[in-house]
Scaffold this motif. Structure first.
Motif, PDB file in Angstrom:
ATOM      1  N   SER A 100      11.584  64.059  63.868  1.00  0.00           N
ATOM      2  CA  SER A 100      11.355  63.477  62.544  1.00  0.00           C
ATOM      3  C   SER A 100      12.654  62.879  62.024  1.00  0.00           C
ATOM      4  O   SER A 100      13.726  63.069  62.623  1.00  0.00           O
ATOM      5  CB  SER A 100      10.898  64.569  61.568  1.00  0.00           C
ATOM      6  N   GLY A 101      12.520  62.208  60.882  1.00  0.00           N
ATOM      7  CA  GLY A 101      13.696  61.622  60.255  1.00  0.00           C
ATOM      8  C   GLY A 101      14.657  62.680  59.747  1.00  0.00           C
ATOM      9  O   GLY A 101      15.867  62.618  59.997  1.00  0.00           O
ATOM     10  N   ALA A 102      14.108  63.659  59.042  1.00  0.00           N
ATOM     11  CA  ALA A 102      14.979  64.700  58.482  1.00  0.00           C
ATOM     12  C   ALA A 102      15.766  65.397  59.595  1.00  0.00           C
ATOM     13  O   ALA A 102      16.945  65.713  59.429  1.00  0.00           O
ATOM     14  CB  ALA A 102      14.150  65.712  57.702  1.00  0.00           C
ATOM     15  N   PHE A 131      17.681  58.566  49.772  1.00  0.00           N
ATOM     16  CA  PHE A 131      16.709  59.516  50.328  1.00  0.00           C
ATOM     17  C   PHE A 131      17.015  59.695  51.806  1.00  0.00           C
ATOM     18  O   PHE A 131      16.950  58.746  52.582  1.00  0.00           O
ATOM     19  CB  PHE A 131      15.271  59.010  50.152  1.00  0.00           C
ATOM     20  N   HIS A 132      17.378  60.927  52.173  1.00  0.00           N
ATOM     21  CA  HIS A 132      17.695  61.199  53.579  1.00  0.00           C
ATOM     22  C   HIS A 132      16.830  62.327  54.149  1.00  0.00           C
ATOM     23  O   HIS A 132      17.115  62.817  55.244  1.00  0.00           O
ATOM     24  CB  HIS A 132      19.174  61.553  53.721  1.00  0.00           C
ATOM     25  N   GLY A 133      15.786  62.728  53.423  1.00  0.00           N
ATOM     26  CA  GLY A 133      14.918  63.775  53.937  1.00  0.00           C
ATOM     27  C   GLY A 133      14.965  65.018  53.074  1.00  0.00           C
ATOM     28  O   GLY A 133      15.769  65.116  52.146  1.00  0.00           O
ATOM     29  N   GLU A 183      21.985  54.185  53.402  1.00  0.00           N
ATOM     30  CA  GLU A 183      20.814  53.366  53.782  1.00  0.00           C
ATOM     31  C   GLU A 183      21.170  51.912  53.493  1.00  0.00           C
ATOM     32  O   GLU A 183      21.730  51.632  52.429  1.00  0.00           O
ATOM     33  CB  GLU A 183      19.601  53.716  52.906  1.00  0.00           C
ATOM     34  N   GLU A 188      12.952  54.885  49.445  1.00  0.00           N
ATOM     35  CA  GLU A 188      12.349  55.703  48.383  1.00  0.00           C
ATOM     36  C   GLU A 188      13.058  55.429  47.052  1.00  0.00           C
ATOM     37  O   GLU A 188      12.470  55.620  45.993  1.00  0.00           O
ATOM     38  CB  GLU A 188      12.473  57.201  48.721  1.00  0.00           C
ATOM     39  N   ASP A 216      21.541  55.525  57.823  1.00  0.00           N
ATOM     40  CA  ASP A 216      20.164  56.033  57.885  1.00  0.00           C
ATOM     41  C   ASP A 216      19.228  54.833  58.007  1.00  0.00           C
ATOM     42  O   ASP A 216      18.962  54.132  57.045  1.00  0.00           O
ATOM     43  CB  ASP A 216      19.868  56.842  56.613  1.00  0.00           C
ATOM     44  N   ILE A 218      16.145  55.174  59.195  1.00  0.00           N
ATOM     45  CA  ILE A 218      14.847  55.808  59.434  1.00  0.00           C
ATOM     46  C   ILE A 218      13.718  54.900  58.947  1.00  0.00           C
ATOM     47  O   ILE A 218      12.687  54.771  59.602  1.00  0.00           O
ATOM     48  CB  ILE A 218      14.836  57.212  58.788  1.00  0.00           C
ATOM     49  N   GLN A 219      13.951  54.247  57.818  1.00  0.00           N
ATOM     50  CA  GLN A 219      12.940  53.325  57.299  1.00  0.00           C
ATOM     51  C   GLN A 219      13.270  51.866  57.647  1.00  0.00           C
ATOM     52  O   GLN A 219      12.374  51.071  57.924  1.00  0.00           O
ATOM     53  CB  GLN A 219      12.845  53.489  55.777  1.00  0.00           C
ATOM     54  N   LYS A 245      10.436  57.451  61.897  1.00  0.00           N
ATOM     55  CA  LYS A 245       9.268  56.696  61.443  1.00  0.00           C
ATOM     56  C   LYS A 245       8.598  55.906  62.560  1.00  0.00           C
ATOM     57  O   LYS A 245       7.762  56.422  63.257  1.00  0.00           O
ATOM     58  CB  LYS A 245       9.657  55.803  60.263  1.00  0.00           C
TER      59      LYS A 245
HETATM   60  C1  PLP Z   1      15.579  56.571  54.680  1.00  0.00           C
HETATM   61  C2  PLP Z   1      14.877  57.840  55.036  1.00  0.00           C
HETATM   62  N1  PLP Z   1      15.572  58.858  55.528  1.00  0.00           N
HETATM   63  C3  PLP Z   1      14.978  60.013  55.889  1.00  0.00           C
HETATM   64  C4  PLP Z   1      13.609  60.184  55.754  1.00  0.00           C
HETATM   65  C5  PLP Z   1      12.964  61.485  56.169  1.00  0.00           C
HETATM   66  O1  PLP Z   1      12.178  61.274  57.292  1.00  0.00           O
HETATM   67  P1  PLP Z   1      10.996  62.315  57.667  1.00  0.00           P
HETATM   68  O2  PLP Z   1       9.980  62.205  56.582  1.00  0.00           O
HETATM   69  O3  PLP Z   1      10.500  61.852  59.006  1.00  0.00           O
HETATM   70  O4  PLP Z   1      11.633  63.660  57.730  1.00  0.00           O
HETATM   71  C6  PLP Z   1      12.847  59.149  55.230  1.00  0.00           C
HETATM   72  C7  PLP Z   1      11.390  59.320  55.010  1.00  0.00           C
HETATM   73  O5  PLP Z   1      10.778  58.668  54.205  1.00  0.00           O
HETATM   74  C8  PLP Z   1      13.484  57.944  54.862  1.00  0.00           C
HETATM   75  O6  PLP Z   1      12.792  56.906  54.349  1.00  0.00           O
END
Ligand code: PLP
Length: 391
Positions: A100-102, A131-133, A183, A188, A216, A218-219, A245
């Motif tokens: 997962s992202g977190a 937002f990092h999780g 980011e 978010e 980050d 992730i998005q 993601k």
């Molecule tokens: C930029 C960012 N980092 C981390 C996360 C956390 O990812 P996850 O929900 O897969 O743990 C998200 C999730 O929306 C995100 O958008």
């Protein structure tokens, strides 16, 4: 009991559900239990980057027939193949897969900590509104009081700066700064892109103080912003990048991309996960990344992004006062509509179009990267219809 009632009865109440029961996905549409087709500008929150794609599904089916899971005592072909694609097309020298992202952020935190502990650097910085999780380590970096406060105390050694405020980052960076987490577009946080001048300042400070830059993605990663990774558009080379993601082609998969200089920080046993790099998810991810790297694919993403933005600008000219700002790039576009956001989301839904809202005031448009021109026009027509009715 219908599915929504059953869900309420047995699943912990942590998510705001939409009042629609989805049966299946086809291309860029979600189809509900009554056979109603919804245009998907949501993509499972930036996961289904190719919609319901036949090549991704086939790769997943084929891998299911080979093996579902190998323990990490074995090298798994799909994980190796996906890592090769990522390494060959980025700054990174190696990858660590997560679920997962977190968990990708957690991996980055552990890498930064170990590196910092041998270099006398103990503080990690992230941006307010980032937002990092939501796991306990990542939550320390997710600088939003509403998310953090109920779970204090959080991980120590974390402080926050104001994104796009050069004075703020200058004040926060010190000799003991181990890493800056960033980011390129706060997702978010309201689809807020980081400014080039701010990134340039971070790079200058990095040259002086020698901290690690952790992006980050992730998005924003995996084609979402019109390049494989958003940081490429800022002309920077990070030390670590977190992805997730879209990475598993719709299945759970994350990763930490690691620059060559850091590949020796962890030694065997320092970190691990049972499922990270799962074969089926990696097979889906390989099909996805292969598609993103096809000649001209990302050019098309950018062309279609311009089409959406110019359509939104036309609507803004026609119906002044509704749209406050259009932000973002690639297929990550935020339309700030103030307090009207939830009502507009509902109006889209009534017209069988799914859009997401974020930060309370922003329509977050994150369609599949291969969405067609017709579907884009359909979305703009629906938006015009809503604005005409509400005007
Ligand atoms: C930029 C960012 N980092 C981390 C996360 C956390 O990812 P996850 O929900 O897969 O743990 C998200 C999730 O929306 C995100 O958008």
């Amino acid at each position: 009991m219908n599915r929504i009632e059953r869900d309420k009865r047995v699943i912990l109440n942590t998510y705001k559900r939409l009042p629609i029961v989805i049966d299946r996905a086809e291309g860029h549409e979600l189809i509900d239990e009554n056979g109603i087709h919804y245009l998907d500008f949501f993509s499972g929150i930036a996961v289904n980057n190719l919609g319901a794609d036949p090549a991704v599904k086939k790769a997943i089916h084929d891998q299911v027939d080979r093996y579902l899971h190998l323990s990490n005592y074995f090298a798994s072909e799909p994980a190796v193949e996906l890592a090769e694609l990522l390494v060959d097309n980025s700054f990174a020298d190696k990858v660590f897969f997560t679920n997962s992202g977190a968990e990708a952020i957690e991996a980055a935190i552990k890498m930064v900590r170990k590196w910092g502990n041998t270099n006398g650097k103990t503080t990690m910085l992230s941006a307010n509104g980032a937002f990092h999780g939501r796991t306990m380590g990542a939550l320390g970096l997710t600088a939003k009081p509403a998310y953090q406060e109920p779970f204090a105390p959080l991980l120590s050694g974390i402080a926050h700066f104001e994104m796009n405020e050069i004075e703020s980052i200058r004040e926060m960076v010190k000799e003991d700064t181990a890493a800056v987490f960033l980011e390129m577009i706060q997702g978010e946080g309201g689809v807020r892109p980081v400014e080039q001048a701010f990134v340039d300042e971070i790079i200058k400070l990095k040259e002086t103080y020698g901290f690690l830059l952790v992006i980050d993605e992730i998005q924003t990663g995996l084609g979402r912003t019109g390049t494989l990774f958003a940081h490429e558009q800022y002309g920077i080379i990070p030390d670590l990048v977190c992805v997730a993601k879209a990475l598993g082609g719709g299945l759970p998969l994350g990763g930490l991309l690691v620059a060559e200089a850091l590949t020796g920080v962890w030694t065997p046993g320092n970190h691990g996960t049972t499922f990270g790099g799962n074969a089926v998810a990696a097979a889906g991810g390989t099909a996805l990344v292969t598609k993103l790297l096809e000649d001209g694919f990302l050019d098309e993403v950018n062309r279609k992004s311009r089409r959406i933005v110019s359509g939104l600008e036309e609507l803004n000219a026609e119906f002044p006062g509704v749209i406050r700002e259009i932000r973002g790039f690639g297929m990550m576009i935020g339309v700030d509509v103030g307090e009207a956001a939830p009502l507009l989301q509902e109006a889209f839904l009534e017209r069988h179009c799914m859009v997401n809202t974020t930060s309370g005031t922003v329509l977050r448009l994150i369609p599949a990267l291969n969405i067609g021109d017709k579907k884009i026009q359909q979305f703009l027509d629906i938006f015009r219809e809503i604005l005409t009715e509400k005007a």
